[in-house]
Design a protein around this motif. Sequence first.
Motif, short mmCIF file in Angstrom:
data_model
loop_
_atom_site.label_atom_id
_atom_site.label_comp_id
_atom_site.label_asym_id
_atom_site.label_seq_id
_atom_site.Cartn_x
_atom_site.Cartn_y
_atom_site.Cartn_z
N ALA A 264 0.83 -1.20 0.00
CA ALA A 264 0.00 0.00 0.00
C ALA A 264 0.87 1.26 0.00
CB ALA A 264 -0.93 -0.01 1.21
N GLU A 265 1.90 1.28 0.82
CA GLU A 265 2.78 2.46 0.86
C GLU A 265 3.45 2.69 -0.49
OE1 GLU A 265 6.20 4.64 0.65
OE2 GLU A 265 6.46 2.46 0.81
N ILE A 268 0.94 4.23 -2.82
CA ILE A 268 0.73 5.64 -2.49
C ILE A 268 1.89 6.49 -2.97
CG2 ILE A 268 0.61 7.26 -0.54
CD1 ILE A 268 -0.93 5.03 0.97
N ARG A 269 3.10 6.00 -2.74
CA ARG A 269 4.31 6.76 -3.09
C ARG A 269 4.47 6.90 -4.60
NH1 ARG A 269 8.99 3.96 -3.28
NH2 ARG A 269 8.14 2.54 -1.69
N GLY A 272 -0.05 7.40 -5.95
CA GLY A 272 -1.03 8.19 -5.21
C GLY A 272 -2.34 7.48 -4.97
N THR A 273 -2.33 6.16 -5.07
CA THR A 273 -3.56 5.39 -4.90
C THR A 273 -3.35 4.28 -3.89
OG1 THR A 273 -2.93 3.88 -6.70
CG2 THR A 273 -4.24 5.82 -7.29
N LEU A 274 -4.47 3.72 -3.45
CA LEU A 274 -4.43 2.54 -2.59
C LEU A 274 -4.84 1.33 -3.40
CD1 LEU A 274 -6.03 3.73 0.78
CD2 LEU A 274 -3.74 2.78 0.46
N LEU A 288 -3.76 4.21 6.36
CA LEU A 288 -3.27 4.35 4.98
C LEU A 288 -3.99 5.47 4.24
CD1 LEU A 288 -2.90 0.58 4.10
CD2 LEU A 288 -1.03 2.22 4.41
N LYS A 289 -5.27 5.67 4.53
CA LYS A 289 -5.99 6.80 3.93
C LYS A 289 -5.36 8.12 4.38
CE LYS A 289 -10.52 4.65 3.21
NZ LYS A 289 -11.95 4.65 3.63
N ARG A 292 -2.15 8.54 2.48
CA ARG A 292 -2.41 8.96 1.11
C ARG A 292 -2.79 10.45 1.07
NH1 ARG A 292 -7.43 6.39 -1.98
NH2 ARG A 292 -8.46 7.53 -0.29
N ALA A 295 0.32 12.51 1.70
CA ALA A 295 1.22 12.52 0.53
C ALA A 295 0.66 13.42 -0.56
CB ALA A 295 1.40 11.10 0.02
N GLN A 296 -0.65 13.42 -0.75
CA GLN A 296 -1.27 14.28 -1.75
C GLN A 296 -1.15 15.74 -1.37
OE1 GLN A 296 -5.23 12.65 -1.72
NE2 GLN A 296 -4.85 11.30 -3.46
#
Length: 316
Positions: A264-265, A268-269, A272-274, A288-289, A292, A295-296
């Motif tokens: 998941a990380e 995201i990195r 930008g999604t899960l 995790l949300k 995300r 990070a956004q």
Amino acid sequence: MQSTTFHSVHEAWRGILQQIKSVGECVPGTVDALSVGSAFGEQARDYVELLGASITVEAPRDRLVNSEARSISPAFLLANVIYAMSGSDDLSRIIHYNSRGTPFSDDGATLPNALGKRLCGLDTIDQFSACRSLLERDPSSRRAVVSLYSPDDAGSPSRDCPCLLHLHFLKRGDTLSCVVGVRSQSAAMLFPYDAFLVSMLQESMAVSLDAELGPLIFHFGSLHYYVDEEALVDLVLSESLPYPACMPPMKQAASDVLTELISAEEAIRTHGTLPAGLALDDYWRVYLKALRAAAQSRDSSLTPVDVEQSCFSYLF
């Protein structure tokens, strides 16, 4: 020096800053070109220090801090736990969230003494798993120690010298405590991140052993802030902000869902999604949300709607 007890990490952070300000002694800055304390040889930074201080955090799950003067990066705060648990020393994975890690690399590609590498990424042993196995076999053991500082570090030519010395996990009855040895603690800038990381590791260990989360105890060699941070410290201590919400109990140990967390990380990195279909409970989904959203928000003004009602919402 006597140990001081605090309920939360937020209270502990403000408490140690006040203690250093009140009774700390000023020390001439190091001139070691390998140390961040000299800006890697550019300028010696005098600091105010307490020697041999100890603190206890009674409720380590209450691990978030709130400050407008010293803003906390939620992206780095959250990603650093997964980075450490993965056992990685890959510089690119963590500087995506915190570019300040770059000067600590000797080769521009790795952090040779990254906490996670020593925690569970050594070729010879996964120390975190070994401590878990030991406490499963012998709950009263005093040997469940993760060593983060090696004999070679004292004379190492590396810029990356571990600040944490060890994590000592002690299960007494139904409760798991953790005693942390710290070589050098930057109180103003790094304690909120270090306490968050260590308390997450402690809770993951507790959950894997079906134990309650006990006290988190720190023994500091040097507990300090730099003289050039004194104005910031005064601002932090003058704030009257609401205390952040306590995180909910962890249900799935991070070590038990590590493959999903790493996947998941990375998504995201890089995108930008899960990823869909992760075998994670609500605790880790919200975590995790929040990662995300954090990070956004580094690159846009997106509102983190999906974490509005979570304990992380105040960080945005």
